[in-house]
Design a protein around this motif. Structure first.
Motif, PDB file in Angstrom:
ATOM      1  N   CYS A 146      54.349  75.913  47.192  1.00 43.50           N
ATOM      2  CA  CYS A 146      55.732  76.131  47.652  1.00 43.50           C
ATOM      3  C   CYS A 146      56.596  76.798  46.587  1.00 43.50           C
ATOM      4  O   CYS A 146      57.438  77.644  46.912  1.00 43.50           O
ATOM      5  N   LEU A 147      56.392  76.422  45.302  1.00 37.89           N
ATOM      6  CA  LEU A 147      57.201  77.021  44.244  1.00 37.89           C
ATOM      7  C   LEU A 147      56.900  78.516  44.109  1.00 37.89           C
ATOM      8  O   LEU A 147      57.807  79.328  43.906  1.00 37.89           O
ATOM      9  N   ALA A 148      55.618  78.878  44.256  1.00 36.34           N
ATOM     10  CA  ALA A 148      55.241  80.308  44.224  1.00 36.34           C
ATOM     11  C   ALA A 148      55.926  81.054  45.360  1.00 36.34           C
ATOM     12  O   ALA A 148      56.476  82.154  45.168  1.00 36.34           O
ATOM     13  N   SER A 149      55.921  80.457  46.572  1.00 38.82           N
ATOM     14  CA  SER A 149      56.550  81.089  47.739  1.00 38.82           C
ATOM     15  C   SER A 149      58.057  81.236  47.554  1.00 38.82           C
ATOM     16  O   SER A 149      58.636  82.290  47.847  1.00 38.82           O
ATOM     17  N   ILE A 150      58.702  80.174  47.048  1.00 38.84           N
ATOM     18  CA  ILE A 150      60.165  80.171  46.885  1.00 38.84           C
ATOM     19  C   ILE A 150      60.603  81.214  45.862  1.00 38.84           C
ATOM     20  O   ILE A 150      61.548  81.981  46.097  1.00 38.84           O
ATOM     21  N   PHE A 209      64.289  88.883  48.097  1.00 39.65           N
ATOM     22  CA  PHE A 209      65.491  88.989  48.935  1.00 39.65           C
ATOM     23  C   PHE A 209      66.773  89.129  48.120  1.00 39.65           C
ATOM     24  O   PHE A 209      67.584  90.022  48.368  1.00 39.65           O
ATOM     25  N   PHE A 210      66.951  88.263  47.117  1.00 37.51           N
ATOM     26  CA  PHE A 210      68.225  88.230  46.387  1.00 37.51           C
ATOM     27  C   PHE A 210      68.296  89.235  45.237  1.00 37.51           C
ATOM     28  O   PHE A 210      69.371  89.741  44.929  1.00 37.51           O
ATOM     29  N   ILE A 211      67.156  89.505  44.584  1.00 40.54           N
ATOM     30  CA  ILE A 211      67.188  90.424  43.437  1.00 40.54           C
ATOM     31  C   ILE A 211      66.839  91.855  43.851  1.00 40.54           C
ATOM     32  O   ILE A 211      67.556  92.802  43.515  1.00 40.54           O
ATOM     33  N   LEU A 212      65.743  92.030  44.588  1.00 41.28           N
ATOM     34  CA  LEU A 212      65.330  93.378  45.009  1.00 41.28           C
ATOM     35  C   LEU A 212      66.045  93.839  46.274  1.00 41.28           C
ATOM     36  O   LEU A 212      66.009  95.021  46.611  1.00 41.28           O
ATOM     37  N   GLY A 213      66.668  92.909  46.995  1.00 41.26           N
ATOM     38  CA  GLY A 213      67.429  93.255  48.199  1.00 41.26           C
ATOM     39  C   GLY A 213      66.582  93.723  49.362  1.00 41.26           C
ATOM     40  O   GLY A 213      67.001  94.561  50.155  1.00 41.26           O
ATOM     41  N   LEU A 214      65.369  93.164  49.479  1.00 45.01           N
ATOM     42  CA  LEU A 214      64.472  93.544  50.576  1.00 45.01           C
ATOM     43  C   LEU A 214      64.884  92.852  51.873  1.00 45.01           C
ATOM     44  O   LEU A 214      65.636  91.874  51.864  1.00 45.01           O
TER      45      LEU A 214
END
Length: 381
Positions: free
Chosen positions: A86-90, A97-102
């Protein structure tokens, strides 16, 4: 495809690289960006290979789910597995999403795929080193359970992504695939029982025929239900090993399945979109795929290591297990590539192509460094 895959292993063997790397590179070589020797309709027509290869990989993974071993430290293994997966997924989702804006749907599915680990590379390394002990027992169970968590995460992520894309979000759209996977798990357990009954007092040849027939039949049922055979085949292997304690069948299937796995990985290489790595797809964001791939590669490793370390700390595992378990969880190939192929088919278009390209490119890198890191972790622990 078979000949090129085999020939490439002669080169990678000298470089001490795993066969998976050779197979994927063979596919790239035969594909449209180099020699263009395999027609596109042939590649599309071999789509069923994904499910069959996953079935063999998952069934062999079921061998490590012995109830006697799970009773000893099953609770601790579940905590470690859930945290590292889960930590890898999160972390991958946050960076995407938040840094690369995908695109959020793409980020969700990519994050879910980050949880999967390649059992084949790790098991092969353990067999080569003849390692034993608490570290090896913990590692084998974590790697086996890891794919269960990965499949559940993928099922939930792809359901949310599809519901979000269509604009019709409901609890049912998320719960339905999870319910289908639970149904497939139950059918897999039933198939494991049937396999045990059918293989009693059979000759070696007939054991192979019956077991392959049941695995293929199970793949057919999963195709009708439009669900991955991964969880069910794992359940089938788990029930069979616990009822029969028959390791011979798993060895026999391991002798049978190399050509199927070779074709699966070569076909994955054929789908590898080389030019897409240097393009930015407007369907997922404005960042070039090579940047996404590099970020995915490193953030997944950080997530895996941090999650395994934290899980071992919480369950009070020996410091040698705690410090080095994360190193052995780096490899990612069969299950992730199979799920990426399913995800590409489900998402479709540029998003699907981008997803498969990133997973394939990173899988080659993981298979380059993964076995070495797994071997290092065994020596250090």
């Amino acid at each position: 495809m078979l000949i090129t895959g085999f020939a490439m292993t002669r080169i990678t063997k000298r470089l001490r690289l795993p066969n998976v790397t050779a197979y994927i590179l063979s596919g790239v070589l035969l594909g449209p960006y180099v020699l263009n020797l395999v027609p596109q309709d042939i590649v599309e027509g071999m789509d069923f290979l994904n499910d069959i290869a996953l079935a063999f990989i998952a069934f062999s993974t079921g061998e490590f789910f012995r109830f006697s071993t799970l009773k000893k430290n099953g609770g601790k293994v579940v905590v470690i597995t859930v945290l590292e997966a889960c930590l890898a997924s999160i972390i991958v989702f946050i960076v995407s999403f938040f840094i690369l804006g995908l695109d959020i749907n793409f980020s969700l599915v990519l994050g879910a795929l980050a949880s999967a680990t390649a059992p084949a590379s790790t098991v092969m390394t353990i067999r080569q080193t003849h390692a034993k002990g608490d570290f090896v027992d913990t590692l084998l169970q974590v790697v086996a359970l890891d794919d269960v968590v990965g499949l559940i995460a993928y099922s939930a992520a792809i359901s949310v992504a599809l519901a979000n894309a269509s604009g019709h979000f409901s609890a049912g759209s998320v719960l339905k695939p999870i319910g289908l996977n639970l149904l497939v798990f139950a059918i897999g357990c039933l198939f494991g029982l049937i396999l045990k009954l059918l293989l009693q007092k059979r000759s070696t040849d007939n054991r192979l025929i019956v077991s392959v027939a049941l695995l293929f039949s199970f793949c057919g049922i999963c195709t009708l239900l439009d669900v991955s055979p991964l969880l069910g085949c794992m359940a089938m292997g788990m029930v069979y090993i616990n009822l029969s304690d028959d390791e011979r069948l798993f060895k026999q299937l391991n002798y049978f399945n190399p050509p199927i796995l070779l074709l699966f990985f070569v076909r994955s290489g054929l789908n590898f979109n080389l030019s897409a790595l240097f393009d930015s797809s407007s369907s997922i964001g404005r960042v070039p795929l090579i940047v996404v791939g590099v970020c995915y590669f490193f953030t997944r490793i950080i997530g895996k290591y941090a999650g395994a370390f934290l899980g071992c700390l919480i369950t009070k595992k020996n410091h040698l297990v705690r410090n080095y378990l994360g190193l052995a969880l780096i490899p990612q190939a069969g299950v992730a590539i199979g799920l990426a192929a399913m995800g590409a088919r489900t998402l479709g278009g540029a998003s699907g192509s981008a997803l498969e390209t990133i997973i394939l490119a990173s899988s080659v890198l993981y298979e380059l460094i993964g076995p070495g890191c797994a071997k290092l972790s065994l020596y250090l622990s």
